[in-house]
Motif scaffolding. Structure first.
Motif, PDB file in Angstrom:
ATOM      1  N   ALA B  25     -15.611  15.432 -18.287  1.00  0.00           N
ATOM      2  CA  ALA B  25     -16.608  16.268 -17.628  1.00  0.00           C
ATOM      3  C   ALA B  25     -17.693  15.416 -16.976  1.00  0.00           C
ATOM      4  N   LEU B  26     -18.233  14.463 -17.721  1.00  0.00           N
ATOM      5  CA  LEU B  26     -19.417  13.743 -17.226  1.00  0.00           C
ATOM      6  C   LEU B  26     -19.052  12.566 -16.345  1.00  0.00           C
ATOM      7  N   ASN B  27     -18.086  11.752 -16.761  1.00  0.00           N
ATOM      8  CA  ASN B  27     -17.804  10.522 -16.018  1.00  0.00           C
ATOM      9  C   ASN B  27     -16.839  10.742 -14.877  1.00  0.00           C
ATOM     10  N   VAL B  28     -15.787  11.536 -15.116  1.00  0.00           N
ATOM     11  CA  VAL B  28     -14.751  11.661 -14.095  1.00  0.00           C
ATOM     12  C   VAL B  28     -15.107  12.723 -13.074  1.00  0.00           C
ATOM     13  N   SER B  29     -15.563  13.892 -13.538  1.00  0.00           N
ATOM     14  CA  SER B  29     -15.875  14.927 -12.559  1.00  0.00           C
ATOM     15  C   SER B  29     -17.342  14.905 -12.164  1.00  0.00           C
ATOM     16  N   GLY B  30     -18.150  14.070 -12.831  1.00  0.00           N
ATOM     17  CA  GLY B  30     -19.557  13.963 -12.446  1.00  0.00           C
ATOM     18  C   GLY B  30     -20.300  15.270 -12.597  1.00  0.00           C
ATOM     19  N   LEU B  31     -19.953  16.029 -13.640  1.00  0.00           N
ATOM     20  CA  LEU B  31     -20.593  17.331 -13.850  1.00  0.00           C
ATOM     21  C   LEU B  31     -22.065  17.143 -14.156  1.00  0.00           C
TER      22      LEU B  31
END
Lengths: 224, 152
Positions: B25-31
């Motif tokens: 969620a945070l690193n790959v999709s930059g949510l």
């Protein structure tokens, strides 16, 4: 609640013990994706898009599908063989005799363990794969790190990609364990019957995963 | 002892799985954990939208101010009608703003670039951007070039 220790035990067998194979294959698939993507994209001068390619193909497709296929081979076949042997040695019948429902005691914890484990395994697969792709792309091939991650984060959408990928993994977890416990419970209780049921588990659940993957992809990404 | 090992490793496994989801969620999709920004709708009619799709970016001076939410064909004018979600805090688009379809890089994705005009009045939810410039279609460009060089 009294089923919780049984469930924990089964998650250990199907989830924790599958972790190594999932992580190793995730790493290599991510690294191969990075390498192949680079050799194609560098011709167009857009090797920064490697991050986006690796992440999208892992999160949307490869992580749920390959994790489910490995899971069917690693855990599904073991479940079928175990339950089949219980049936052949009449352990299931004896449980019933002493008033314990084998569906509740044997089947249900195994089913839920698979259903819980596979989405987590698929997420681990995707993370390790992205890390492998980043390692090959940034450290070895020298793609600029900032562009690699920024492109990835710009193109991967949380609800479109990560959530849909997780839904896929849940569906596959359901199908693979369902097929595995059914084949075990339904097998002909002989050594030949168990071997056939184990084969059927791997074949049927692999085919079901691949077929369902197409249907789910068409539903999720068909209109993009 | 054996049960304890199993229990601890299952707990660790669940943690690792949850952590992996968080990383995705945070690193790959930059949510961003902040709420999605509030938006209002603007419309624009284009002669030709080229490769513009839903979810394409809307920018001003290169800064993201919204995204394309849907594209349809207007049966009256026979032009493409593009619906855009513009962030609420961008409330200074004058009524004579112009929208043009641009391309990121030589072969990149297409997006809408908005330029503000000089009017005092600003665009409200549901308004149309009247001044639009269509996508550059390579075939038309080549066609025009050939036609010009023949007529000379």
């Amino acid at each position: 609640m009294q089923m919780l220790p049984l469930l924990v035990r089964q998650i250990y067998f199907v989830g924790v013990q599958s972790l190594i194979i999932i992580m190793v294959s995730g790493l290599f698939i991510g690294m191969v994706l990075g390498l192949q993507g680079y050799t194609i994209l560098v011709d167009y001068g857009s090797e920064q898009a490697v991050g986006q390619m690796v992440a999208l193909s892992l999160v949307r497709e490869l992580a749920p599908v390959v994790a489910a296929l490995l899971f069917a081979g690693r855990a599904g076949s073991a479940l079928t063989a175990e339950i089949g042997l219980m049936k052949a040695t009449e352990q299931l019948a004896s449980l019933e005799m002493i008033g314990v429902d084998p569906l509740r005691r044997i089947i249900a914890p195994r089913f839920w363990a698979g259903f819980i484990s596979l989405p987590l395994l698929a997420a681990v697969f995707a993370v390790v794969g992205v890390w492998g792709g980043a390692m090959v792309g940034i450290e070895w091939l020298g793609i600029y790190e900032g562009a690699f991650w920024a492109n990835m984060q710009n193109s991967v959408d949380f609800s479109e990609d990560v959530l849909n990928g997780s839904i896929k993994a849940m569906v596959f977890g359901f199908v693979v364990t369902w097929v595995a416990v059914f084949q075990g419970y339904d097998c002909v209780p002989t050594s030949e019957g168990i071997s056939q049921a184990t084969t059927r588990t791997v074949v049927y659940s692999s085919l079901a995963v691949l077929g369902l993957d197409f249907v789910l992809t068409a539903l999720m990404f068909g209109d993009l | 002892m054996r049960t304890r090992v199993i229990e601890v490793s299952v707990g660790a496994f669940l943690l690792v799985g949850a952590l992996a989801l968080l990383m995705l969620a945070l690193n790959v999709s930059g949510l961003k954990l902040a709420d999605q920004p509030q938006t209002y709708k603007l419309y624009a009619r284009f002669e030709n939208i080229g490769g513009l799709t839903a979810r394409s970016k809307v920018t001003m001076s290169g800064v993201l101010i919204g995204k394309v939410s849907s594209i349809s064909l207007d049966p009256q004018t026979l032009m493409a009608r593009v619906e855009m979600d513009i962030h609420e805090n961008v409330d200074f688009l004058s009524t004579d703003s112009s929208a043009s379809i641009l391309t990121a890089g030589l072969l990149g994705e297409q997006y809408i670039g908005v330029t503000v005009g000089a009017e005092e009045e600003v665009l409200k939810n549901g308004d149309y951007i009247e001044d639009t410039q269509s996508a550059l279609v390579l075939e038309e460009l080549v066609g025009k070039f050939l036609f010009n060089s023949v007529s000379e």
